[in-house]
Write a protein that holds these residues in place. Structure first.
Motif, PDB file in Angstrom:
ATOM      1  N   SER A   2     -11.329  19.955  79.549  1.00  0.00           N
ATOM      2  CA  SER A   2     -11.964  18.740  80.055  1.00  0.00           C
ATOM      3  C   SER A   2     -11.008  17.555  79.922  1.00  0.00           C
ATOM      4  N   LYS A   3     -11.276  16.527  80.722  1.00  0.00           N
ATOM      5  CA  LYS A   3     -10.435  15.332  80.671  1.00  0.00           C
ATOM      6  C   LYS A   3     -10.976  14.345  79.640  1.00  0.00           C
ATOM      7  N   PRO A   4     -10.091  13.632  78.961  1.00  0.00           N
ATOM      8  CA  PRO A   4     -10.556  12.654  77.968  1.00  0.00           C
ATOM      9  C   PRO A   4     -11.225  11.462  78.635  1.00  0.00           C
ATOM     10  N   ILE A   5     -12.227  10.903  77.976  1.00  0.00           N
ATOM     11  CA  ILE A   5     -12.876   9.693  78.487  1.00  0.00           C
ATOM     12  C   ILE A   5     -12.332   8.445  77.789  1.00  0.00           C
ATOM     13  N   TYR A   6     -11.479   8.640  76.785  1.00  0.00           N
ATOM     14  CA  TYR A   6     -10.849   7.517  76.073  1.00  0.00           C
ATOM     15  C   TYR A   6      -9.336   7.611  76.208  1.00  0.00           C
ATOM     16  N   GLU A   7      -8.681   6.460  76.282  1.00  0.00           N
ATOM     17  CA  GLU A   7      -7.222   6.426  76.348  1.00  0.00           C
ATOM     18  C   GLU A   7      -6.590   6.216  74.978  1.00  0.00           C
ATOM     19  N   ARG A   8      -7.288   5.487  74.115  1.00  0.00           N
ATOM     20  CA  ARG A   8      -6.747   5.192  72.778  1.00  0.00           C
ATOM     21  C   ARG A   8      -7.877   5.259  71.762  1.00  0.00           C
ATOM     22  N   VAL A   9      -7.683   6.026  70.693  1.00  0.00           N
ATOM     23  CA  VAL A   9      -8.734   6.215  69.708  1.00  0.00           C
ATOM     24  C   VAL A   9      -8.208   5.917  68.309  1.00  0.00           C
ATOM     25  N   LEU A  10      -9.133   5.548  67.436  1.00  0.00           N
ATOM     26  CA  LEU A  10      -8.838   5.415  66.008  1.00  0.00           C
ATOM     27  C   LEU A  10      -9.685   6.463  65.287  1.00  0.00           C
ATOM     28  N   ILE A  11      -9.041   7.405  64.653  1.00  0.00           N
ATOM     29  CA  ILE A  11      -9.742   8.452  63.912  1.00  0.00           C
ATOM     30  C   ILE A  11      -9.825   8.049  62.444  1.00  0.00           C
ATOM     31  N   LYS A  12     -11.034   8.056  61.894  1.00  0.00           N
ATOM     32  CA  LYS A  12     -11.217   7.835  60.454  1.00  0.00           C
ATOM     33  C   LYS A  12     -11.545   9.180  59.819  1.00  0.00           C
ATOM     34  N   ILE A  13     -10.661   9.615  58.920  1.00  0.00           N
ATOM     35  CA  ILE A  13     -10.837  10.883  58.218  1.00  0.00           C
ATOM     36  C   ILE A  13     -11.045  10.585  56.740  1.00  0.00           C
ATOM     37  N   SER A  14     -12.105  11.120  56.178  1.00  0.00           N
ATOM     38  CA  SER A  14     -12.362  10.882  54.758  1.00  0.00           C
ATOM     39  C   SER A  14     -11.413  11.708  53.904  1.00  0.00           C
ATOM     40  N   GLY A  15     -11.165  11.232  52.698  1.00  0.00           N
ATOM     41  CA  GLY A  15     -10.354  12.011  51.779  1.00  0.00           C
ATOM     42  C   GLY A  15     -11.004  13.342  51.452  1.00  0.00           C
ATOM     43  N   GLU A  16     -12.340  13.342  51.343  1.00  0.00           N
ATOM     44  CA  GLU A  16     -13.064  14.575  51.054  1.00  0.00           C
ATOM     45  C   GLU A  16     -12.822  15.623  52.132  1.00  0.00           C
ATOM     46  N   ALA A  17     -12.708  15.183  53.390  1.00  0.00           N
ATOM     47  CA  ALA A  17     -12.436  16.122  54.481  1.00  0.00           C
ATOM     48  C   ALA A  17     -11.055  16.764  54.317  1.00  0.00           C
ATOM     49  N   MET A  18     -10.103  16.008  53.772  1.00  0.00           N
ATOM     50  CA  MET A  18      -8.756  16.545  53.530  1.00  0.00           C
ATOM     51  C   MET A  18      -8.775  17.657  52.487  1.00  0.00           C
ATOM     52  N   ALA A  19      -9.730  17.575  51.558  1.00  0.00           N
ATOM     53  CA  ALA A  19      -9.800  18.557  50.473  1.00  0.00           C
ATOM     54  C   ALA A  19     -10.430  19.870  50.903  1.00  0.00           C
ATOM     55  N   GLY A  20     -11.218  19.845  51.997  1.00  0.00           N
ATOM     56  CA  GLY A  20     -11.887  21.061  52.438  1.00  0.00           C
ATOM     57  C   GLY A  20     -12.787  21.620  51.351  1.00  0.00           C
ATOM     58  N   ASP A  21     -12.755  22.926  51.185  1.00  0.00           N
ATOM     59  CA  ASP A  21     -13.595  23.571  50.174  1.00  0.00           C
ATOM     60  C   ASP A  21     -13.065  23.377  48.757  1.00  0.00           C
ATOM     61  N   ASN A  22     -11.839  22.872  48.638  1.00  0.00           N
ATOM     62  CA  ASN A  22     -11.249  22.688  47.310  1.00  0.00           C
ATOM     63  C   ASN A  22     -11.912  21.562  46.525  1.00  0.00           C
TER      64      ASN A  22
END
Length: 235
Positions: A2-22
């Motif tokens: 599919s084609k993107p509907i946004y040209e520029r995005v800001l992604i906010k990733i939590s630190g907890e997401a970086m840890a995964g199951d750890n």
């Protein structure tokens, strides 16, 4: 694809997401999955900025009597660890990336300069913003809102451990109501904790749309950018 509907995005990733199951530190498999989908966005021509939290290493004063300002400075350093981890994973996938920090540490990252950040984005480089705003008492949620407005992003992609915005905690209330769309005003009046109130108000004042979705399936990054109906839109 599919084609993107946004040209520029800001992604906010939590630190907890970086840890995964750890639950602590950086989970290589999780980060590689996230970065693989960020690469898909850049391959589609989407300009990507990223703000990452630091909760997988440090969460405020953690119950101690530590001075709040010093504890927040420690949290800012934790975000830099995550920013460098993301940068390394992206570079190994062949994605050009720059890390910019709100507190100068020129031996390992560029200082945050808005015009330089937008120039990197124009050249197809991912820009990762570390150290929050550089000020204590402000969360990385507020940083995400601020940087999104500064770089003229079309949307904040709020990648969380929960898959949408609910009227109560779905982990403790099986009858929690899920919103597909909700206004900034209602988020604030209901105190729904999508982002902190400062960040939500800043988005409201600048008409910055927030798309909340779960990061447990990293493919959701691509789905959100391509306009699929996942998670919750705050506008």
């Amino acid at each position: 694809m599919s084609k993107p509907i946004y040209e520029r995005v800001l992604i906010k990733i939590s630190g907890e997401a970086m840890a995964g199951d750890n639950k602590f530190g950086i989970n290589d498999a999780t980060v590689n999955q996230v970065c693989s989908n960020i690469k898909k966005l850049t391959d589609m021509g989407v300009a990507v900025g990223i703000v990452v939290g630091g909760g997988n290493f440090w969460r405020g004063r953690q119950g101690s009597n530590m001075d709040r300002t010093r504890a927040d400075h420690m949290g800012m350093l934790a975000t830099v660890i995550n920013a460098l981890g993301l940068a390394d994973a992206l570079e190994q996938l062949g994605v050009p990336v720059r890390v910019q920090t709100a507190i100068e540490m020129k031996q390992i990252a560029e200082p945050y300069i808005r015009n330089k950040a937008t120039r990197h984005l124009e050249k197809g480089r991912v820009v990762i913003f570390g150290c929050g705003t550089g000020n204590p008492f402000f969360t990385t949620d507020t940083t995400a809102a601020l940087r999104a407005v500064e770089i003229d992003a079309d949307v904040i992609l709020l990648a969380k451990n929960v898959d949408a915005v609910y009227d109560s905690d779905p982990a403790t209330n099986p009858d929690a109501k899920k919103f597909s769309e909700i206004s900034y005003k209602e988020v604030l009046s209901r105190n729904l904790k999508v982002m902190d109130s400062t960040a939500t108000a800043l988005c409201q004042d600048n008409n910055m749309k927030i798309h909340v979705f779960g990061i447990k399936d990293p493919e959701n990054l691509v789905r959100a950018v391509c306009g699929e109906k996942i998670g919750t839109i705050v506008s």
